[in-house]
Design a protein around this motif. Structure first.
Motif, short mmCIF file in Angstrom:
data_model
loop_
_atom_site.label_atom_id
_atom_site.label_comp_id
_atom_site.label_asym_id
_atom_site.label_seq_id
_atom_site.Cartn_x
_atom_site.Cartn_y
_atom_site.Cartn_z
N ALA A 18 0.84 -1.19 0.00
CA ALA A 18 0.00 0.00 0.00
C ALA A 18 0.87 1.25 0.00
O ALA A 18 0.60 2.22 -0.70
N LEU A 19 1.97 1.18 0.76
CA LEU A 19 2.88 2.32 0.82
C LEU A 19 3.50 2.58 -0.55
O LEU A 19 3.57 3.72 -1.03
N VAL A 20 3.92 1.50 -1.21
CA VAL A 20 4.53 1.64 -2.54
C VAL A 20 3.52 2.24 -3.51
O VAL A 20 3.85 3.16 -4.28
N VAL A 21 2.29 1.73 -3.46
CA VAL A 21 1.26 2.25 -4.36
C VAL A 21 1.01 3.73 -4.09
O VAL A 21 0.88 4.54 -5.01
N ALA A 22 1.00 4.10 -2.81
CA ALA A 22 0.76 5.50 -2.45
C ALA A 22 1.87 6.39 -3.02
O ALA A 22 1.60 7.45 -3.59
N VAL A 23 3.12 5.93 -2.88
CA VAL A 23 4.24 6.73 -3.39
C VAL A 23 4.15 6.85 -4.91
O VAL A 23 4.35 7.93 -5.48
N LEU A 24 3.82 5.73 -5.57
CA LEU A 24 3.69 5.76 -7.02
C LEU A 24 2.58 6.73 -7.44
O LEU A 24 2.75 7.52 -8.38
N ALA A 25 1.46 6.66 -6.73
CA ALA A 25 0.35 7.56 -7.05
C ALA A 25 0.79 9.01 -6.88
O ALA A 25 0.49 9.88 -7.71
N LEU A 26 1.52 9.27 -5.81
CA LEU A 26 2.02 10.62 -5.56
C LEU A 26 2.90 11.09 -6.71
O LEU A 26 2.80 12.23 -7.19
N LEU A 27 3.77 10.16 -7.19
CA LEU A 27 4.66 10.51 -8.30
C LEU A 27 3.87 10.78 -9.57
O LEU A 27 4.16 11.73 -10.31
N VAL A 28 2.86 9.96 -9.83
CA VAL A 28 2.06 10.15 -11.04
C VAL A 28 1.34 11.50 -10.99
O VAL A 28 1.27 12.23 -11.97
N LEU A 29 0.83 11.82 -9.81
CA LEU A 29 0.03 13.04 -9.67
C LEU A 29 0.88 14.29 -9.42
O LEU A 29 0.34 15.39 -9.37
N TRP A 30 2.17 14.10 -9.27
CA TRP A 30 3.07 15.19 -8.90
C TRP A 30 2.89 16.45 -9.74
O TRP A 30 2.79 17.56 -9.19
N VAL A 183 9.41 9.12 -18.34
CA VAL A 183 10.56 8.78 -17.50
C VAL A 183 10.11 7.90 -16.32
O VAL A 183 10.75 6.89 -16.01
N LEU A 184 9.00 8.27 -15.71
CA LEU A 184 8.49 7.48 -14.58
C LEU A 184 8.20 6.05 -15.03
O LEU A 184 8.58 5.08 -14.36
N GLY A 185 7.54 5.92 -16.19
CA GLY A 185 7.25 4.59 -16.71
C GLY A 185 8.52 3.80 -16.97
O GLY A 185 8.62 2.62 -16.65
N THR A 186 9.53 4.48 -17.54
CA THR A 186 10.80 3.81 -17.81
C THR A 186 11.44 3.33 -16.51
O THR A 186 11.96 2.22 -16.43
N LEU A 187 11.39 4.20 -15.50
CA LEU A 187 11.97 3.83 -14.20
C LEU A 187 11.30 2.57 -13.65
O LEU A 187 11.97 1.65 -13.18
N VAL A 188 9.98 2.55 -13.73
CA VAL A 188 9.25 1.37 -13.22
C VAL A 188 9.67 0.13 -14.01
O VAL A 188 9.97 -0.92 -13.43
N LEU A 189 9.76 0.26 -15.34
CA LEU A 189 10.15 -0.89 -16.17
C LEU A 189 11.56 -1.35 -15.84
O LEU A 189 11.83 -2.55 -15.74
N VAL A 190 12.48 -0.38 -15.67
CA VAL A 190 13.86 -0.74 -15.38
C VAL A 190 13.95 -1.42 -14.01
O VAL A 190 14.70 -2.37 -13.82
N TRP A 191 13.13 -0.93 -13.07
CA TRP A 191 13.14 -1.57 -11.75
C TRP A 191 12.65 -3.01 -11.85
O TRP A 191 13.22 -3.93 -11.25
#
Ligand code: ADP
Ligand code: MG
Length: 614
Positions: A18-30, A183-191
Motif C-alpha cells: 500500500a505504501l509503494v502504491v501510495a508513493v507511485l500515485a504521488l509521483l504520477v500526480l506530482w 521517465v516514470l514509466g521507464t523507471l518502473v520498467l527498469v526496476w
C-alpha cells in the motif's frame, strides 16, 4: 523472538505494498499537485523529480553490475554521455525521431560496456575499475575530438520526443509532464527488469561469480559469459538513462561524462543499500532531496555529498535497506518450526543413468602436478566405474585434493590426461562440470548471503534453457522451468533434511548442514560423476546418516561418486573400491578389505593415524 514490526508486517503483508502504491500515485500526480502550489511547476516536475528519476535509472544500472555482479564501474558517467550522444546525433544531426535515439542509446551503452569487459577479462576488482575509468576518459575524449559530436561545446537543442504525433515542447507544463511520465514509466520498467533479472538464473549466476568464480565454474557457470551479459545489460540501461538525460536537459557535452557527476550514483547506491532491489530508489530519493536543499551552495556540493557519504558509511554501513534488514526490527524471521526430518523418498530429480556394468565414468591416466619442488601428484592412475562409490584415502598432504583439481580442470596438468566416459575431458573447469563431472570443495564454498534454496537453484543454472530475455519478461518457458526447478530443489533439500530451512540465508545453517547443502547443490547440477572432498568432516551422526543415504541413492541411480574421506569407517562402509595415495603416488588400490590388509597402507596411513578410524 519476533518484534512488533515483524508481527505487524506478517499480519499485514499488504501494508508495504500500500505504501509503494501510495508513493507511485504521488509521483504520477506530482505535476498536478505542484502546479497547484507553485508558479514554477515545470522546474519541479522536470528538473527536480524527473531528473532524480533519471538518476535512479542510472543507479539501478550501477547496482546491477556493482552490487549484484561485483563489477565496480567507473564508466557510468561515460555510458550516460554515450547514450546522450546517441540521442543527440540521431535527433539533431540525422533528423530522426528521438525515439530511435533511445534504441540506439541502449545498443551503444551495451556494446561499450561489453567491449570494456572483454578487454579486461582477467582483471581483478580494482584493476577492472581502473580499466572502466580509462574507458570513461576515452568516451569523453572521442566526444571532445569529434566535430560531428560538437567537440567541447557538444550538441544542443535536443528535442523532446513526440507522443501520438504531438511534438513535446519544453515551454509547456503539459508537455514536460508527459515526458516526466515517460521517465516514470521507464523507471518502473527498469526496476522490474532489475527485479526479474536478479531473481532469475542470470542473477543467481552473477552473484555466484561475484562470490567465487571458482565455485561458479564448479557448477558449470561460465564466469566470463555471465559477467559480460550482466555488464552489457547494465550498460544498456545506463545508455538509456543517458538518452533520457540528454532529452531532459536539451543538450549534451563531454563534461557530462566527468567522473564527479557520478558521485551522486555512488552516494545514492551506498545510502540506499547496495545489492538490494529498493536501495537505488530510496538512496537516490535521499540524495536528490539533499541535493535540492543545498542547490544554492553550488561550489560546496561535492564536499557536502562527500560528507554525507562518509557519514552514511559510518552510521549505516550497509545502507538504509541493508542496515534495516540487519537490524532487530527488519531481520527476516527464521522460521524454525519445521522439523529437520529427512524425507526417505529418493528424489526423482536424480535421473537414472543407464550404463553397462563396468563402464569407466572418469579416468585419470598418469596424472602429474608439481608445485615448484613439491610433487603433489606424481603419476596417479584412477578409474572410477559408473554406479559405484570410489574412495580416495591417504594422509594429509598426500595429494588427494590436488588429484581432484587435476580431474576437474581447476589445475593445469603437468602430465597425464583425463577421460570422461572414455572421451577426452574438456580443459576448462566449467566445461568439465557441464560434461557431467561436479566437485564439492574441501573447504566450504557456499554462497553465504544467499538463501538455501537459491544456493541449490544456482546449481541448476547450467541446465536452464530459458534465455535471459525470457526470464526478464517472465515468459511461459521461464515460468514453467522456474517452477520445476524450485520443486526439484525443495525435493533435494527434503532428502537432506533441509527443506524447512529453504528460505534461510545459508550462513545461518550449522556447519554440518552447510556441508550437506553443498553436496545437494552439486547434485542439482545433475552430475554423472560427483566428487566429494572430505564431506563428512564435522558432521553429526545424524548428518552423517543423511550423507550416507544421499551417496547410496546416487549410486543406485547409476552415478559414479568419488569420496575423499578421513573417516575410515565411513569410507570402508560405502565404497566399492578404494585408492590409497601417499606423497602423490598410488600405494594401493582395491576393495576395502584388500586395502585394509595391505601392509603398505597399514604403514603409511592406518598405522600412522589410528585416530582417523573414529
Ligand atoms: P590432501 O588433499 O591429500 O591433504 P593436497 O592435494 O591438498 O593434499 O596437497 C598435496 C601437496 O601439495 C601438499 O604438500 C600441499 O602442500 C601441496 N600443495 C597443494 N596445493 C598447492 C598449491 N596451490 N601450491 C603449492 N603447493 C600446494
Ligand atoms: Mg585435501
Amino acid at each position: 523472538m519476533t518484534t512488533f514490526w515483524q508481527r505487524y508486517y506478517r499480519a499485514r503483508p499488504w501494508a508495504l505494498r500500500a505504501l509503494v502504491v501510495a508513493v507511485l500515485a504521488l509521483l504520477v500526480l506530482w505535476p498536478f499537485i505542484i502546479d497547484f502550489y507553485s508558479y514554477n511547476a515545470r522546474y519541479y516536475v522536470g528538473d527536480v523529480v524527473g531528473f532524480a528519476m533519471i538518476t535512479a535509472i542510472l543507479t539501478i544500472s550501477l547496482n546491477l553490475c556493482m552490487g549484484y555482479g561485483g563489477l565496480l564501474s567507473l564508466m557510468h558517467t561515460g555510458l550516460q554521455l554515450a547514450g546522450g550522444y546517441a540521442v543527440a546525433a540521431m535527433a539533431v544531426r540525422l533528423g530522426l525521431s528521438p525515439w530511435w535515439g533511445l534504441v540506439v542509446a541502449i545498443v551503444v551503452g551495451a556494446v561499450l560496456a561489453a567491449a570494456t569487459l572483454l578487454v579486461s577479462l582477467r582483471a581483478t576488482y580494482l584493476y577492472f575499475a581502473l580499466i572502466t575509468l580509462a574507458a570513461n576518459l576515452l568516451i569523453m575524449e572521442v566526444g571532445r575530438s569529434s566535430e560531428w559530436l560538437g567537440s567541447d561545446i557538444g550538441i544542443s537543442n535536443i528535442p523532446l520526443p513526440s507522443v501520438f504525433g504531438r511534438d513535446l515542447s519544453r515551454a509547456s507544463l503539459a508537455d514536460v509532464s508527459i515526458f516526466y511520465w515517460i521517465v516514470l514509466g521507464t523507471l518502473v520498467l527498469v526496476w522490474i527488469l532489475q527485479r526479474n533479472l536478479v531473481r532469475s538464473g542470470v542473477g543467481r549466476a552473477a552473484m555466484a561469480v561475484r562470490e567465487s568464480p571458482e565455485t561458479a565454474a564448479a557448477l558449470g557457470i561460465a564466469p566470463v559469459r555471465t559477467k559480460a551479459l550482466l555488464f552489457a545489460i547494465a550498460g544498456g540501461v545506463a545508455g538509456l538513462a543517458g538518452a533520457l538525460y540528454a532529452m531532459q536537459k536539451g543538450f549534451i557535452n563531454p563534461a557530462v561524462g566527468a567522473l564527479d557527476n557520478g558521485l551522486i550514483f555512488f552516494v545514492g547506491l551506498l545510502i540506499g543499500g547496495i545489492a538490494t532491489l529498493e536501495g537505488p530508489i530510496l538512496g537516490v530519493a535521499a540524495v536528490a532531496a539533499i541535493d535540492f536543499v543545498i542547490r544554492d551552495y553550488g561550489p560546496y556540493r561535492v564536499l557536502i555529498l562527500g560528507a554525507v557519504l562518509l557519514l552514511t558509511l559510518l552510521l549505516v554501513p550497509r545502507g538504509i535497506v541493508g542496515s534495516w534488514r540487519g537490524s532487530r526490527w527488519g531481520r527476516p524471521v527464521l522460521d524454525d518450526s519445521g522439523e529437520a526430518v529427512r524425507s526417505s523418498a529418493v528424489p526423482d530429480v536424480v535421473p537414472r543413468l543407464e550404463a553397462a556394468p563396468g563402464t569407466v565414468a572418469l579416468a585419470g591416466i598418469g596424472l602429474r602436478k608439481y608445485f615448484g619442488g613439491v610433487k603433489a601428484v606424481d603419476g596417479v592412475d584412477l578409474e572410477v566405474l559408473a554406479g559405484t562409490v570410489h574412495g580416495i584415502i591417504g594422509p594429509n598432504g598426500s595429494g588427494k585434493s590436488t588429484t581432484v583439481s587435476c580431474l576437474t580442470g581447476f589445475l593445469r596438468l603437468d602430465g597425464g590426461r583425463v577421460e570422461v566416459f572414455s572421451r577426452p575431458a574438456p580443459t576448462s573447469a566449467q566445461a568439465i562440470s557441464r560434461a557431467g563431472v561436479t566437485r564439492v570443495f574441501q573447504v566450504p564454498h557456499l554462497f553465504e548471503q544467499v538463501s538455501v534454496l537459491d544456493n541449490v537453484l544456482t546449481g541448476m543454472r547450467s541446465r536452464e534453457r530459458a534465455s535471459w530475455v525470457e526470464s526478464v519478461l517472465r515468459l511461459p518457458r521461464h515460468r514453467s522451468e522456474d517452477r520445476t526447478h524450485r520443486e526439484e530443489a525443495l525435493e533435494l533439500l527434503a532428502f537432506a533434511g533441509l527443506a524447512s530451512r529453504a528460505q534461510w540465508p545459508a550462513d545461518a545453517l550449522s556447519h554440518g548442514q552447510k556441508r550437506l547443502l553443498e553436496v545437494v547443490r552439486a547434485v542439482a547440477t545433475r552430475p554423472r560423476v560427483l566428487i566429494l572432498d572430505e564431506p563428512a568432516t564435522g558432521l553429526t551422526q545424524d548428518e552423517l546418516a543423511g550423507l550416507r543415504a544421499l551417496v547410496t541413492a546416487l549410486r543406485e541411480r547409476g552415478l559414479a561418486v568419488v569420496l575423499i574421506e578421513h573417516n575410515v569407517e565411513f569410507v570402508m562402509g560405502l565404497c566399492e573400491r578404494i585408492t590409497v595415495l601417499d606423497s602423490g603416488r598410488v600405494i594401493a588400490e582395491g576393495t576395502p578389505a584388500e586395502v585394509r590388509d595391505d601392509p603398505a597402507v597399514l604403514e603409511a596411513y592406518l598405522g600412522a593415524e589410528p585416530e582417523g578410524a573414529s
